[in-house]
Every structure is written in structure tokens, then in C-alpha cells.
Design a protein around this motif. Structure first.
Motif, PDB file in Angstrom:
ATOM      1  N   LEU A 233       1.360  23.312 -34.694  1.00 42.46           N
ATOM      2  CA  LEU A 233       2.639  23.587 -34.035  1.00 42.46           C
ATOM      3  C   LEU A 233       3.789  23.658 -35.033  1.00 42.46           C
ATOM      4  CD1 LEU A 233       4.343  23.997 -31.492  1.00 42.46           C
ATOM      5  CD2 LEU A 233       4.529  21.493 -31.316  1.00 42.46           C
ATOM      6  N   ASN A 234       3.996  22.591 -35.798  1.00 45.27           N
ATOM      7  CA  ASN A 234       5.071  22.627 -36.790  1.00 45.27           C
ATOM      8  C   ASN A 234       4.563  22.142 -38.143  1.00 45.27           C
ATOM      9  OD1 ASN A 234       4.834  20.121 -35.496  1.00 45.27           O
ATOM     10  ND2 ASN A 234       6.928  19.536 -35.941  1.00 45.27           N
ATOM     11  N   GLU A 269      11.834  21.568 -36.819  1.00 50.24           N
ATOM     12  CA  GLU A 269      11.434  22.778 -36.103  1.00 50.24           C
ATOM     13  C   GLU A 269      11.051  23.914 -37.047  1.00 50.24           C
ATOM     14  OE1 GLU A 269      13.347  23.815 -32.320  1.00 50.24           O
ATOM     15  OE2 GLU A 269      14.829  22.253 -32.771  1.00 50.24           O
ATOM     16  N   THR A 270      10.179  23.622 -38.001  1.00 46.76           N
ATOM     17  CA  THR A 270       9.588  24.683 -38.834  1.00 46.76           C
ATOM     18  C   THR A 270       8.219  24.997 -38.243  1.00 46.76           C
ATOM     19  OG1 THR A 270      10.788  24.105 -40.848  1.00 46.76           O
ATOM     20  CG2 THR A 270       8.705  25.265 -41.122  1.00 46.76           C
ATOM     21  N   TYR A 271       8.095  26.156 -37.598  1.00 49.21           N
ATOM     22  CA  TYR A 271       6.889  26.498 -36.845  1.00 49.21           C
ATOM     23  C   TYR A 271       5.976  27.474 -37.576  1.00 49.21           C
ATOM     24  CZ  TYR A 271       9.556  24.366 -33.059  1.00 49.21           C
ATOM     25  OH  TYR A 271      10.279  23.496 -32.278  1.00 49.21           O
ATOM     26  N   ASN A 272       6.278  27.779 -38.825  1.00 46.38           N
ATOM     27  CA  ASN A 272       5.478  28.724 -39.604  1.00 46.38           C
ATOM     28  C   ASN A 272       4.906  28.040 -40.830  1.00 46.38           C
ATOM     29  OD1 ASN A 272       8.192  30.760 -38.772  1.00 46.38           O
ATOM     30  ND2 ASN A 272       6.169  31.056 -37.866  1.00 46.38           N
TER      31      ASN A 272
END
Length: 298
Positions: A233-234, A269-272
Motif C-alpha cells: 500500500l505505502n 502517503e507515498t503509494y509508489n
């Protein structure tokens, strides 16, 4: 008698001059053994590494107008022109108040967030008598999500829009070519996106700068998130860039897996991830303005 008086006066003047010269020579020796305290400058060419704060401060009386711009993901290919058809950005204004104190405000397109911070260094790296080998800086910031409520039919509270972060930066300029820093950070979000994510997230940031030429440097920052990371996810944010100094401008080209450009956003919130090629190309532009004449301290 007059002649004797003049001779005595001449001897006294010679003795006084010799004593003054001796005192001056001794003071020079003391200053040589204990050189005047001199603060170390330009560990980084900007008050930020790429995403996160650096150990550097703005000069008193200056304003840094900053534009942080990040395109879409490179792995989207030609259909999205390798990410260039998309963009997110942050525009900020930072102000140097004292040699070791600065504040700033900004606005990001990611979640339409407003943010502000204050940065203070009780200890600054210096050379000479009583000098410190490192800089220790303290940062406190606040963010506010200004997007419309996801569900306006329920009771929504203003406090749910807010987030906070607290950071300690310990850094050192080892030489003209190398600067490194560590940044333990705590992020608190009043309202988290999913119930499995904690409100308090702890991370350890690492930042560095390697000077390649008189105007070009390689920079990088990475944040290891100790809790709140959900598999698939993150992810931990990593950014690598090139600083190009052009007079009053510092132009930075970089690659990052983070979309958000304040501490709350890029830490939680780093999702990549880099491993899947989910990388964004971007640039940061910094322009310094002198808004108040600074009187140098004596």
C-alpha cells in the motif's frame, strides 16, 4: 633639571611603547591558538534537501520563493507522455528571521493542503573556540487539508483537517564536497485515511549532498518509516536529484516515488515504489530575495 626630566619622560614613553607591543604580540599568539568562532555555511545550497528540511538556514532578512513541481509516473508510458501530462506542485514562501531561525508557509495541490513550519537551531556547526562539530536543528510544522468533506452529511470537525510533524535534524558539513544529516521525525495526523493506519508515525530521514563542480551537486534524501507501512500500500520515500546553482537561483532536477511535498504527505502517503518503476520526475526552483537589509553583528 629640565634635561633630566625630559630624559626620564622619554624613558617612560619607550617603556610604555615596548610594553604595549609586548601585549599586542601576546594577544596575537592567543588569537592564533584560539581562533575566533566562525559558523560553517553552505552545507546544503537550500533550506531543503529535496523533500525534507536540510540543516541549512536562510540569511536574516531574506525570503525564499520556492516552487516544487512533480510530474506523473514514468511507467505510464507514451499514453501519458511518460508522466508529463500530469503534475502536482507546492508553492512556498520561507523567511529568514535570524541566523538560526526561519519560518515558512506553503500550499500544495496534493490534497489541496496548506502548511506552515518553524525551524530553529540551538546548536550550529562552527570552527574556532567553543565550536560545535555538528548542527542541531528543531522543526515543528502543521498541515491543513482543504478538500471538501468526503461525506458532508455527517458531523465533520475542523480538527480532522489538521496534521502535525516534529523533527530533529543533526547534520555536519564534513568538507566542501560532502554534507550529511539525520532527521528523526514524528508525524501526527488527526484523521487517518484507513483505520489500520496509526495516527502517530515515526520515521528516520537521511539526507546528503556531494559537490561535483563549483555549481553542480548530487543530492538525495530517504525516509525509513518505522510504523504505519502496509505491505503493498505505502512505501518509504526516496528522492535523488541534481542541484544546479545559477546566481540567485538554485535549480534542482530530481526523481522521486513520492507525490506529496510536505512531511505529513510524503512520509505517510507515498503509494509508489522504485522497485516497480513508479517514479516521478520533477524539479524544485528556489529564488532568494533580500527583503530587509541585515546589519552584520560585531
Amino acid at each position: 633639571m629640565t634635561n633630566h626630566f625630559l630624559k626620564l619622560l622619554l624613558l617612560l614613553l619607550c617603556a610604555t611603547a615596548a610594553k604595549a607591543q609586548e601585549t599586542e604580540d601576546l594577544l596575537k599568539l592567543v588569537e592564533k591558538d584560539n581562533p575566533k568562532k566562525e559558523f560553517v555555511k553552505y552545507a546544503f545550497k537550500s533550506s531543503r534537501v529535496i523533500n525534507g528540511h536540510s540543516m541549512e538556514f536562510l540569511a536574516p532578512g531574506t525570503m525564499d520563493f520556492r516552487i516544487l513541481h512533480r510530474f506523473g509516473q514514468l511507467d505510464q508510458g507514451y499514453k501519458n507522455f511518460f508522466g508529463l501530462d500530469q503534475a502536482s506542485m507546492r508553492m512556498g514562501f520561507d523567511f529568514g528571521l535570524y541566523r538560526n531561525l526561519m519560518v515558512g508557509v506553503g500550499r500544495s495541490t496534493f490534497k489541496k493542503e496548506l502548511d506552515g513550519f518553524i525551524k530553529y537551531a540551538p546548536i550550529m556547526q562552527a570552527k574556532g573556540e567553543g565550536a560545535s562539530p555538528v548542527t542541531v536543528a528543531l522543526v515543528a510544522g502543521i498541515t491543513m487539508n482543504t478538500q471538501p468533506w468526503a461525506d458532508p452529511t455527517i458531523n465533520n470537525y475542523f480538527s480532522s483537517r489538521l496534521g502535525y510533524y516534529y523533527q530533529v535534524i543533526v547534520g555536519r558539513k564534513f568538507s566542501e564536497a560532502l554534507s550529511l544529516q539525520l532527521s528523526p521525525t514524528m508525524v501526527h495526523t488527526n484523521l487517518v485515511p484507513v483505520h489500520t493506519q496509526p495516527n502517530d508515525v515515526f520515521a528516520l530521514g537521511v539526507g546528503g549532498r556531494i559537490k561535483l563542480t563549483s555549481r553542480i551537486a548530487l543530492t538525495a534524501d530517504y525516509y525509513y518509516v518505522a510504523n504505519g507501512i502496509e505491505k503493498g500500500l505505502n512505501y518509504n520515500p526516496l528522492s535523488v536529484g541534481i542541484d544546479i546553482e545559477t546566481g540567485g537561483h538554485v535549480f534542482q532536477l530530481h526523481f522521486s516515488n513520492a507525490t506529496g511535498m510536505n512531511e505529513r504527505a510524503f512520509i505517510t502517503e507515498t503509494y509508489n515504489t522504485w522497485s516497480k518503476g513508479e517514479i516521478r520526475f520533477g524539479f524544485n526552483l528556489s529564488r532568494i530575495f533580500q527583503i530587509k537589509k541585515h546589519k552584520p553583528s560585531m
